[in-house]
Scaffold this active site. Structure first.
Site, PDB file in Angstrom:
ATOM      1  N   GLU A   1      29.781 -73.890  -9.227  1.00 33.01           N
ATOM      2  CA  GLU A   1      29.035 -73.946 -10.481  1.00 33.01           C
ATOM      3  C   GLU A   1      27.587 -73.557 -10.238  1.00 33.01           C
ATOM      4  O   GLU A   1      27.216 -73.158  -9.159  1.00 33.01           O
ATOM      5  CB  GLU A   1      29.159 -75.307 -11.162  1.00 33.01           C
ATOM      6  CG  GLU A   1      30.589 -75.782 -11.353  1.00 33.01           C
ATOM      7  CD  GLU A   1      31.563 -74.726 -11.870  1.00 33.01           C
ATOM      8  OE1 GLU A   1      31.169 -73.849 -12.645  1.00 33.01           O
ATOM      9  OE2 GLU A   1      32.723 -74.770 -11.465  1.00 33.01           O
TER      10      GLU A   1
ATOM     11  N   HIS B   1      18.646 -68.311  16.691  1.00 32.60           N
ATOM     12  CA  HIS B   1      17.416 -67.528  16.647  1.00 32.60           C
ATOM     13  C   HIS B   1      16.924 -67.237  15.241  1.00 32.60           C
ATOM     14  O   HIS B   1      15.830 -66.714  15.081  1.00 32.60           O
ATOM     15  CB  HIS B   1      17.606 -66.211  17.410  1.00 32.60           C
ATOM     16  CG  HIS B   1      17.870 -66.449  18.854  1.00 32.60           C
ATOM     17  ND1 HIS B   1      16.894 -66.862  19.716  1.00 32.60           N
ATOM     18  CD2 HIS B   1      19.011 -66.384  19.581  1.00 32.60           C
ATOM     19  CE1 HIS B   1      17.414 -67.025  20.920  1.00 32.60           C
ATOM     20  NE2 HIS B   1      18.690 -66.736  20.865  1.00 32.60           N
TER      21      HIS B   1
ATOM     22  N   LYS C   1      26.665 -59.386 -18.335  1.00 32.13           N
ATOM     23  CA  LYS C   1      27.861 -58.875 -19.018  1.00 32.13           C
ATOM     24  C   LYS C   1      27.488 -58.123 -20.285  1.00 32.13           C
ATOM     25  O   LYS C   1      28.054 -57.065 -20.587  1.00 32.13           O
ATOM     26  CB  LYS C   1      28.796 -60.034 -19.361  1.00 32.13           C
ATOM     27  CG  LYS C   1      29.488 -60.650 -18.175  1.00 32.13           C
ATOM     28  CD  LYS C   1      30.380 -61.787 -18.660  1.00 32.13           C
ATOM     29  CE  LYS C   1      31.083 -62.498 -17.544  1.00 32.13           C
ATOM     30  NZ  LYS C   1      31.889 -63.626 -18.029  1.00 32.13           N
TER      31      LYS C   1
END
Length: 159
Positions: free
Chosen positions: A2, A33, A147
């Protein structure tokens, strides 16, 4: 898991805290590292979950046993810093201050049940954080913007 990435609460009031934790990491000594250098001496204060597999402690191979020991050593270093090495005076660039938050999680073995339990833990943590912060982790309006813009672009044939 979520989305806790919200800038306003459920009433629309701006939030004064960062609500979008990033989930990232690296396996074993590969993290040494980059990730651990950043966590030990960086300017950020980043809570860390370290996950080990208890079954590795009985392995006949040395590498799995060492990975668990490495994880515990890093958890100690995050908590106590270079204090555990003794009282040698260190130049400022070599000091690891400790007092960095971490949680050491040990799965009994690496199987579907243990991984499912780990995922359930993180899903529940996300839900609890959303309740505490008064946000909805289950809406996805940021995704909807992409979208809608995609739909607009594809209608014009530009994709």
């Amino acid at each position: 898991m979520e989305s806790l990435g919200k800038r306003v609460d459920l009433a629309g009031a701006p939030l004064a805290i960062d609500t979008a934790p990033a989930v990232w990491g690296e396996v074993g000594t590969n993290a040494q590292h980059s990730v651990f250098q950043f966590l030990h001496q960086g300017t950020g204060w980043i809570p860390l979950d370290i996950v080990t597999v208890a079954q590795n402690e009985a392995s006949v191979e040395r590498r799995p046993r060492l990975l668990n020991e490495f994880a515990r050593a890093q958890a100690d270093a995050l908590a106590w810093g270079d204090e555990l090495l003794g009282s040698d005076a260190r130049p400022p660039h070599a000091v690891a201050p400790g007092n960095r938050p971490s949680t050491l999680i040990s799965l009994p073995r690496l199987d579907a049940r243990a991984v499912g339990a780990l995922l359930a833990l993180y899903e529940h943590r996300t839900f609890v954080q959303s309740v505490v912060w008064n946000i909805n982790a289950f809406d996805q309006w940021g995704v909807e913007i992409g979208k809608q813009l995609l739909a607009r672009r594809t209608q014009g044939g530009s994709v």
